[in-house]
Design a protein around this motif. Structure first.
Motif: not given
Length: 333
Positions: A80-94, A145-155
């Motif tokens: 999965d190149t979206d994940i392995t390439s780090g195509y996404g964004c994240y937040e860290t909440l406390k 802490n809470i890590k939120v991760m949004l992983v982008g998808r092409q289609q």
């Protein structure tokens, strides 16, 4: 705790990333260490991943696209190149004493990062906030802490995940005596977005950790100290201690703690300005520096380590005031 385990990937190339720590290695170098991954054929077409890792995920629940699941249910394909390439964004909440801090602000910034990176998603305002509240209730953790991760998808629309990590705290005495930081030549791509592509930050942070530093402070190609790998910078000149400066938001991630402090200072009538900090000036001994972040809140920098040189900094007079302004502002939200 360091462990060494065998994980068997099936013919579709899937294994449990929550145990292996892939996301953690990309998203938070302070908490995860992904030391080695070796694959070999076992004669059946399967691949075996032998992983030496450090993981500290907390709780019995995580989120996958808004659903409460076991962390063991979170898996990703090895190709999965979206994940392995780090195509996404994240937040860290406390979460402190069971209270989830500034969740709506974090959701807003996550969506802003997604827009900057061209990530399509089907989330609506408040959806993540509600799901995170359910996660905190399900895990019954008072401090984390809470890590939120949004992983982008092409289609298709993005996938998103959330899980609990240990709370981070400034080392004992750090608010009084300050923390040490490593000077690092480099800058993040897309500095205004909280991107999962964190190779620069991981390398810099681990180099800082090896020298006992709280963070590495990044210096851009113009010779300006713009941000830490996980912190924002505030600074003062000793000849004008009534003014607090911070590097321009165009050169650094606009941290929510930074935002809250700047709004609180403006409301209190305290002078605060965006202005670049030249590395040469930072190392002159005439600059007092403070760091801010979700976990750091506001902490003074005691020393800068630049190669083999160590520069002791003056103690910032405004550090205590910024800390109190932050606490008052949070209490009012």
């Amino acid at each position: 705790m360091h462990k060494e385990d065998d994980f068997c990937a099936n013919r579709n190339g899937r294994f449990h990333w929550a145990q292996a720590g892939f996301f953690g290695a990309s998203a938070h170098p302070a908490l995860f260490s992904f030391h080695a991954v070796l694959y070999q054929a076992d004669g059946t077409g399967a691949r075996i991943a032998r992983i030496v890792y450090t993981t500290r995920m907390l709780g019995t629940n995580a989120l996958m696209n808004g659903r409460l699941v076991s962390p063991k249910d979170l898996v990703f394909p090895l190709d999965d190149t979206d994940i392995t390439s780090g195509y996404g964004c994240y937040e860290t909440l406390k979460v402190r004493k069971g209270l989830l801090y500034l969740a709506d602000w974090h959701e807003e910034r996550l969506f802003a990062s997604a827009r900057m990176l061209g990530i399509r998603h089907a989330l609506v305002d408040g959806q993540i906030v509600r799901a995170l509240s359910a996660l905190v209730d399900a895990n019954r953790l008072r401090d984390c802490n809470i890590k939120v991760m949004l992983v982008g998808r092409q289609q298709r629309d993005a996938d998103w995940y959330a899980f609990a990590l240990p709370a981070l705290f400034v080392p004992e005495g750090g608010y009084e005596s300050g923390v040490d930081c490593l000077v690092w030549q480099g800058e993040r791509p897309f500095p205004s977005a909280k991107s999962l592509s964190l190779l620069q930050s991981i390398i810099a942070f681990r180099a800082a950790s090896d020298r006992g530093c709280w963070d590495a402070l990044l210096v851009n190609r113009r010779g300006e100290m713009c941000e830490g790998t996980r912190t924002n910078i505030f600074w003062q000149r000793i000849e004008e201690l009534d003014v607090v400066y911070t590097p321009p938001s165009s050169d650094a991630l606009e941290g929510l703690t930074r935002k809250l402090i700047m709004e609180a200072m403006a409301k209190a009538g305290k002078p605060i300005m965006e202005q670049p900090l030249r590395l040469s000036e930072a190392l002159s001994g005439r600059i007092a520096i403070m760091l801010s972040s979700t976990s750091t809140i506001v902490a003074p920098v005691a020393r800068l380590m630049d190669g083999q040189s160590v520069v002791t900094l003056p103690k910032p007079p405004a550090a205590g005031e910024l800390l109190e302004l932050y606490r008052s502002a949070v209490a009012a939200t």
